[in-house]
Design a protein around this motif. Structure first.
Motif, PDB file in Angstrom:
ATOM      1  N   HIS A  67       0.970  -1.262  -0.109  1.00 17.98           N
ATOM      2  CA  HIS A  67      -0.048   0.060  -0.073  1.00 17.98           C
ATOM      3  C   HIS A  67       0.906   1.354   0.082  1.00 17.98           C
ATOM      4  O   HIS A  67       0.889   2.310  -0.690  1.00 17.98           O
ATOM      5  CB  HIS A  67      -0.962  -0.120   1.109  1.00 17.98           C
ATOM      6  CG  HIS A  67      -1.848   1.080   1.230  1.00 17.98           C
ATOM      7  ND1 HIS A  67      -2.919   1.281   0.581  1.00 17.98           N
ATOM      8  CD2 HIS A  67      -1.863   2.234   1.871  1.00 17.98           C
ATOM      9  CE1 HIS A  67      -3.718   2.571   0.675  1.00 17.98           C
ATOM     10  NE2 HIS A  67      -2.927   3.061   1.773  1.00 17.98           N
ATOM     11  N   SER A  68       2.054   1.176   0.908  1.00 20.24           N
ATOM     12  CA  SER A  68       3.014   2.352   0.878  1.00 20.24           C
ATOM     13  C   SER A  68       4.142   1.974   1.292  1.00 20.24           C
ATOM     14  O   SER A  68       4.262   0.600   1.830  1.00 20.24           O
ATOM     15  CB  SER A  68       2.326   3.555   1.657  1.00 20.24           C
ATOM     16  OG  SER A  68       3.334   4.707   1.178  1.00 20.24           O
ATOM     17  N   TYR A  69       5.289   2.604   1.380  1.00 23.68           N
ATOM     18  CA  TYR A  69       6.638   2.038   1.657  1.00 23.68           C
ATOM     19  C   TYR A  69       7.619   3.321   1.675  1.00 23.68           C
ATOM     20  O   TYR A  69       7.436   4.447   1.476  1.00 23.68           O
ATOM     21  CB  TYR A  69       7.159   1.097   0.566  1.00 23.68           C
ATOM     22  CG  TYR A  69       7.470   1.839  -0.678  1.00 23.68           C
ATOM     23  CD1 TYR A  69       6.591   2.124  -1.655  1.00 23.68           C
ATOM     24  CD2 TYR A  69       8.671   2.750  -1.006  1.00 23.68           C
ATOM     25  CE1 TYR A  69       7.013   2.799  -2.565  1.00 23.68           C
ATOM     26  CE2 TYR A  69       9.086   3.146  -2.043  1.00 23.68           C
ATOM     27  CZ  TYR A  69       8.092   3.509  -3.159  1.00 23.68           C
ATOM     28  OH  TYR A  69       8.470   4.165  -4.067  1.00 23.68           O
ATOM     29  N   ILE A  70       8.682   3.048   2.527  1.00 26.79           N
ATOM     30  CA  ILE A  70       9.535   4.075   2.782  1.00 26.79           C
ATOM     31  C   ILE A  70      10.866   3.256   2.895  1.00 26.79           C
ATOM     32  O   ILE A  70      10.865   2.146   3.649  1.00 26.79           O
ATOM     33  CB  ILE A  70       9.356   4.908   4.039  1.00 26.79           C
ATOM     34  CG1 ILE A  70      10.106   6.257   3.646  1.00 26.79           C
ATOM     35  CG2 ILE A  70       9.708   4.432   5.374  1.00 26.79           C
ATOM     36  CD1 ILE A  70       9.441   7.162   2.562  1.00 26.79           C
ATOM     37  N   PHE A  99      10.592  -0.039   4.763  1.00 29.93           N
ATOM     38  CA  PHE A  99       9.328  -0.339   5.588  1.00 29.93           C
ATOM     39  C   PHE A  99       8.330  -0.438   4.536  1.00 29.93           C
ATOM     40  O   PHE A  99       8.313   0.192   3.524  1.00 29.93           O
ATOM     41  CB  PHE A  99       8.916   0.953   6.299  1.00 29.93           C
ATOM     42  CG  PHE A  99       9.799   1.141   7.526  1.00 29.93           C
ATOM     43  CD1 PHE A  99       9.352   0.168   8.640  1.00 29.93           C
ATOM     44  CD2 PHE A  99      10.633   1.895   7.562  1.00 29.93           C
ATOM     45  CE1 PHE A  99       9.963   0.334  10.039  1.00 29.93           C
ATOM     46  CE2 PHE A  99      11.553   2.011   8.702  1.00 29.93           C
ATOM     47  CZ  PHE A  99      10.984   1.349   9.906  1.00 29.93           C
ATOM     48  N   ASN A 155       3.796  -1.354   3.930  1.00 30.05           N
ATOM     49  CA  ASN A 155       2.379  -1.306   4.631  1.00 30.05           C
ATOM     50  C   ASN A 155       1.863  -2.269   3.586  1.00 30.05           C
ATOM     51  O   ASN A 155       1.629  -1.993   2.480  1.00 30.05           O
ATOM     52  CB  ASN A 155       1.881   0.074   4.619  1.00 30.05           C
ATOM     53  CG  ASN A 155       2.791   0.989   5.496  1.00 30.05           C
ATOM     54  OD1 ASN A 155       3.416   1.738   4.733  1.00 30.05           O
ATOM     55  ND2 ASN A 155       2.607   0.980   6.504  1.00 30.05           N
ATOM     56  N   THR A 175      -7.682  -3.559   7.465  1.00 29.02           N
ATOM     57  CA  THR A 175      -6.430  -2.951   7.978  1.00 29.02           C
ATOM     58  C   THR A 175      -5.406  -3.286   7.156  1.00 29.02           C
ATOM     59  O   THR A 175      -5.347  -3.965   6.297  1.00 29.02           O
ATOM     60  CB  THR A 175      -6.440  -3.150   9.441  1.00 29.02           C
ATOM     61  OG1 THR A 175      -6.093  -4.529   9.729  1.00 29.02           O
ATOM     62  CG2 THR A 175      -7.280  -2.382  10.232  1.00 29.02           C
ATOM     63  N   ILE A 176      -4.361  -2.308   7.460  1.00 32.20           N
ATOM     64  CA  ILE A 176      -3.119  -2.347   6.435  1.00 32.20           C
ATOM     65  C   ILE A 176      -1.699  -2.515   7.471  1.00 32.20           C
ATOM     66  O   ILE A 176      -1.372  -1.699   8.160  1.00 32.20           O
ATOM     67  CB  ILE A 176      -3.046  -1.012   5.681  1.00 32.20           C
ATOM     68  CG1 ILE A 176      -4.011  -0.945   4.731  1.00 32.20           C
ATOM     69  CG2 ILE A 176      -1.724  -1.029   4.906  1.00 32.20           C
ATOM     70  CD1 ILE A 176      -4.205   0.170   4.132  1.00 32.20           C
ATOM     71  N   LEU A 177      -1.270  -3.770   7.459  1.00 30.39           N
ATOM     72  CA  LEU A 177      -0.302  -4.028   8.325  1.00 30.39           C
ATOM     73  C   LEU A 177       1.168  -3.362   7.722  1.00 30.39           C
ATOM     74  O   LEU A 177       1.458  -3.584   6.863  1.00 30.39           O
ATOM     75  CB  LEU A 177       0.049  -5.799   8.202  1.00 30.39           C
ATOM     76  CG  LEU A 177       1.124  -6.185   9.052  1.00 30.39           C
ATOM     77  CD1 LEU A 177       0.758  -6.160  10.692  1.00 30.39           C
ATOM     78  CD2 LEU A 177       1.387  -7.620   8.799  1.00 30.39           C
ATOM     79  N   MET A 178       1.843  -2.936   8.920  1.00 32.42           N
ATOM     80  CA  MET A 178       3.422  -2.455   8.699  1.00 32.42           C
ATOM     81  C   MET A 178       4.218  -3.733   8.739  1.00 32.42           C
ATOM     82  O   MET A 178       4.014  -4.395   9.857  1.00 32.42           O
ATOM     83  CB  MET A 178       3.526  -1.343   9.916  1.00 32.42           C
ATOM     84  CG  MET A 178       4.920  -0.816   9.504  1.00 32.42           C
ATOM     85  SD  MET A 178       5.519   0.632  10.430  1.00 32.42           S
ATOM     86  CE  MET A 178       4.838   1.688   9.185  1.00 32.42           C
ATOM     87  N   SER A 179       5.181  -3.778   7.924  1.00 30.51           N
ATOM     88  CA  SER A 179       6.107  -4.780   8.063  1.00 30.51           C
ATOM     89  C   SER A 179       7.612  -4.305   7.301  1.00 30.51           C
ATOM     90  O   SER A 179       7.501  -3.105   7.165  1.00 30.51           O
ATOM     91  CB  SER A 179       5.767  -6.080   7.612  1.00 30.51           C
ATOM     92  OG  SER A 179       6.568  -7.169   7.697  1.00 30.51           O
ATOM     93  N   ILE A 228       4.429   0.884  -5.018  1.00 31.19           N
ATOM     94  CA  ILE A 228       2.937   0.463  -4.452  1.00 31.19           C
ATOM     95  C   ILE A 228       2.263  -0.374  -5.335  1.00 31.19           C
ATOM     96  O   ILE A 228       2.680  -0.424  -6.535  1.00 31.19           O
ATOM     97  CB  ILE A 228       2.368   1.983  -4.475  1.00 31.19           C
ATOM     98  CG1 ILE A 228       2.664   3.052  -3.262  1.00 31.19           C
ATOM     99  CG2 ILE A 228       0.772   2.028  -4.775  1.00 31.19           C
ATOM    100  CD1 ILE A 228       2.238   4.461  -3.417  1.00 31.19           C
TER     101      ILE A 228
END
Lengths: 473, 199
Positions: free
Chosen positions: B118-121, B138, B140, B148-152, B161
């Motif tokens: 979904h997103s990243y950095i 990182f 998501n 929901t959207i998990l961070m990993s 994306i």
């Protein structure tokens, strides 16, 4: 929650009008190796007394209860730091309480102080905040800040809060910024603007005369964010004193009306479920009917691109104060520019522009004291203090610094705080040869947005000249 | 310097109580801080070496599952809840709407087939105690049917994306933390995975 009941959407009501009587700030800096926190707090309180031509002892006579904003106990290895400061200010045995809501701590502290007066519990309250982030090595500081994320689901991932935040910036950059060079330039202009304004502020920790090229060439922190896109990490203190009408006019001839509201959203961005955009008074459902078409990927709200907490804080506080269109109704604003891109996101959350169009607030020149294109006054100048990027981010004090700075404009006393050579000398800072007044002419109303982390808590504070209210009590 | 085995602290639960064993803090002397310009005392260092003892409570099945190659989530099954059927990842013990206890479900296969970014950095910076390799990517992660959207983090490949990713698990030497779960871009082979990780 993703749906709200009528009861939850009730516009908050203060049971009696509340006034801001005075404010004060310390010097802000990255570190004070030879100054205790209490010295900075006393500096801020003394400045507030000076502002109303009182001694600290005289001002203290009015205070009934005290609200202290200090976020990161673990930085100072001192629990109940509030009690330490309360004692050193000589305010025992008055009742006091500590307030902690991350980056919004300063605003939240004022929220509590205002409610105590509004309810009648106290006629005069002190909201004072500070932060001390210079007493651990930087990498340990990064860990301690990351502990403000979820300790099981986020902190172990790098122990670096920037990472949890920057994913939001990335999504905004891709969806609404469309990765355009022109958008990158707009972000850089915010950094130039705010650091430039900070040059006129002797309290400011990070003034710089820079160009957009300097910003775009500064080291990458987390793409697209570079070092000069990011806020400062500061030490310092700020305060405000709020009162009922009678007490306020005993302290000063010119108290300001204060309205304040709060919103929140999940601590983990991960938990933000899709929902309908709550509308502000200057928006209609049609405002967003083709948002997804104009910005593919923006269908999910607030997703990673909006701050629901800021929107709700604005909704409540605009309702209290009678704000219909913030650009038209307000004269000056202080936003929580933790990063240039989140500053743009905030323009949309608080209704300066609709979602997706925040960049226009900068590009139009509305956000400047003097619009660089028209050379006329900007419609709603923002962050004339320098903001978090140029002035300071001493977490527990930040929201109170913003309120103080808005107050100086509405009081038409900005120059008195920022111009005197003696203050520049006392702070050991060189006053620029091209120092210029940033006083917003004829300012009657202003807004400060105090914001925590990824948007878990936001406080909106509106100050108004009592002769220029928009709504009857 | 890493602690030796003799310097580590361990905790068990016996008869419903924590039983710590081993060393939980190593005292270190304070050191004065002098201003080198004036020669005067300015302050003192306060070294701290501490270990927190923390309960995962109702989230424990998630963290235990990672070491077994399982991605556990939770779902609201309350017939009377407006958001019944919502699947939560991060696993939530209780439904945020009705506050009834959620049902814990295994969503490993769902993650393997539907996960996308979904997103990243990407960051080259980290804080003290970081155990992940730098730079950290990182991400998501969205899953079909999950609200929901998990961070990993992305362990192999470059983030974009909407790019499809698959979960990997630290099954050989689990730490029982969120770092036991990472993702790799679709098409990554077993030999490219970080040490200790399996699909």
């Amino acid at each position: 929650m993703i749906k709200f009941s009528d009861k939850q959407l009730k516009i908050p009501k203060l049971m009696r009008p509340v006034y801001l009587a005075t404010v004060g700030m310390s010097k802000f800096d990255r570190a004070f190796p030879e100054t205790r926190t209490e010295e900075l707090c006393i500096q801020a309180f003394t400045a507030a007394a000076d502002f109303v031509n009182m001694t600290p002892s005289e001002l203290k006579q009015y205070i009934h209860t005290c609200y202290y904003g200090h976020f990161a106990d673990h930085f100072g290895d001192q629990l109940l730091g509030e009690s330490v400061i309360h004692d050193r200010l000589g305010l025992d045995p008055l009742g006091n309480i500590g307030v902690k809501t991350g980056g919004a701590t300063g605003g939240s502290t004022m929220w509590e102080a205002v409610k105590a007066v509004a309810s009648g519990y106290s006629d005069c309250t002190l909201a004072l905040g500070w932060e001390r982030m210079d007493e651990v090595p930087t990498d340990e500081g990064n860990h301690l800040i990351s502990a403000a994320a979820d300790k099981d689901w986020e902190t172990p991932l790098g122990h670096i809060y920037t990472g949890y935040y920057a994913v939001m910036a990335q999504r905004y950059w891709k969806i609404f910024g469309k990765e355009e060079d022109s958008f990158r330039d707009t972000m850089a202009e915010i950094a130039v603007k705010n650091r430039g304004y900070a040059r006129m502020n002797p309290h400011a920790h990070g003034p710089m005369k820079i160009t957009t090229e300097d910003v775009k060439n500064s080291p990458i922190v987390a793409y697209p964010l570079r070092v000069l896109d990011c806020c400062l990490m500061s030490v310092g203190s700020a305060c405000g004193i709020v009162c009922d009408e009678k007490t306020a006019y005993e302290i000063t001839d010119n108290p300001l009306r204060i309205y304040i509201g709060a919103g929140s959203h999940t601590l983990r961005v991960a938990d933000r479920r899709n929902m309908t955009i709550p509308l502000l008074p200057n928006e209609t459902p049609d405002t967003y009917k083709d948002l997804g078409k104009r910005f593919p990927g923006s269908e999910r709200y607030p997703g990673f691109t909006g701050f629901l907490a800021a929107r709700m804080a604005a909704y409540y506080t605009y309702g209290m104060a009678g704000i219909n269109d913030p650009i038209e109704d307000l004269d000056v604003i202080e936003l929580h520019d933790a990063f240039t891109i989140s500053d743009i996101q905030s323009y949309e959350d608080v209704g300066l522009r609709p979602y997706g169009e925040g960049r226009d607030y900068i590009e139009s020149g509305d956000a400047y004291l003097i619009n660089p294109q028209t050379k006329k006054p900007g419609k709603l100048p923002s962050n004339l203090s320098g903001g978090l990027i140029g002035c300071m981010h001493a977490v527990g004090a930040t929201g109170l610094m913003q309120i103080a700075e808005i107050g100086y404009h509405v009081w038409n006393r900005w120059d008195e705080i920022h111009e005197p050579q003696e203050k520049w000398d006392a702070f050991g800072r060189k006053k620029p040869n091209d120092w210029a007044s940033l006083q917003v002419q004829d300012a009657k109303r202003g807004l400060a947005i105090s914001h925590a982390g990824v948007g878990s808590q936001v406080i909106a504070t509106i100050l108004m000249d009592p002769k220029n209210l928009l709504k009857e009590d | 310097m890493p602690k030796t085995e003799n310097e580590k602290g361990f905790v068990d639960i016996i008869n419903g109580r924590y039983k710590p064993e081993g060393v939980f803090h190593i005292p270190e002397a304070n050191q004065p801080i002098f201003n080198k310009d004036t020669g005067k005392l300015a302050g003192i260092t306060n070294p701290r070496d501490m270990t927190y003892i923390h309960s995962y409570g109702g989230e424990a099945p998630f963290f235990e599952g990672l070491g077994k190659g399982k991605l556990m989530a939770s779902r609201c099954d309350n017939e009377k809840c407006d958001t019944k059927g919502s699947i939560y990842q991060p696993l939530r013990i209780y439904c945020p709407d009705c506050l009834r206890k959620n049902t814990i479900i295994d969503m490993t296969n769902l993650a393997k087939t539907t996960a996308k970014i979904h997103s990243y950095i990407i960051t080259h910076r980290s804080g003290a105690f970081n155990s992940l390799p730098i730079p950290i990517k990182f991400i998501n992660v969205e899953f079909e049917g999950v609200v929901t959207i998990l961070m990993s983090v992305l362990a192999v490949g470059e983030p974009e994306i909407d790019k499809k990713v698959v979960p990997i698990f630290n099954t050989k030497a689990p730490t029982y933390t969120i770092t036991d779960l990472r993702f790799v871009v679709e098409g990554t082979s077993e030999s490219e995975l970080p040490e200790g990780f399996t699909f």
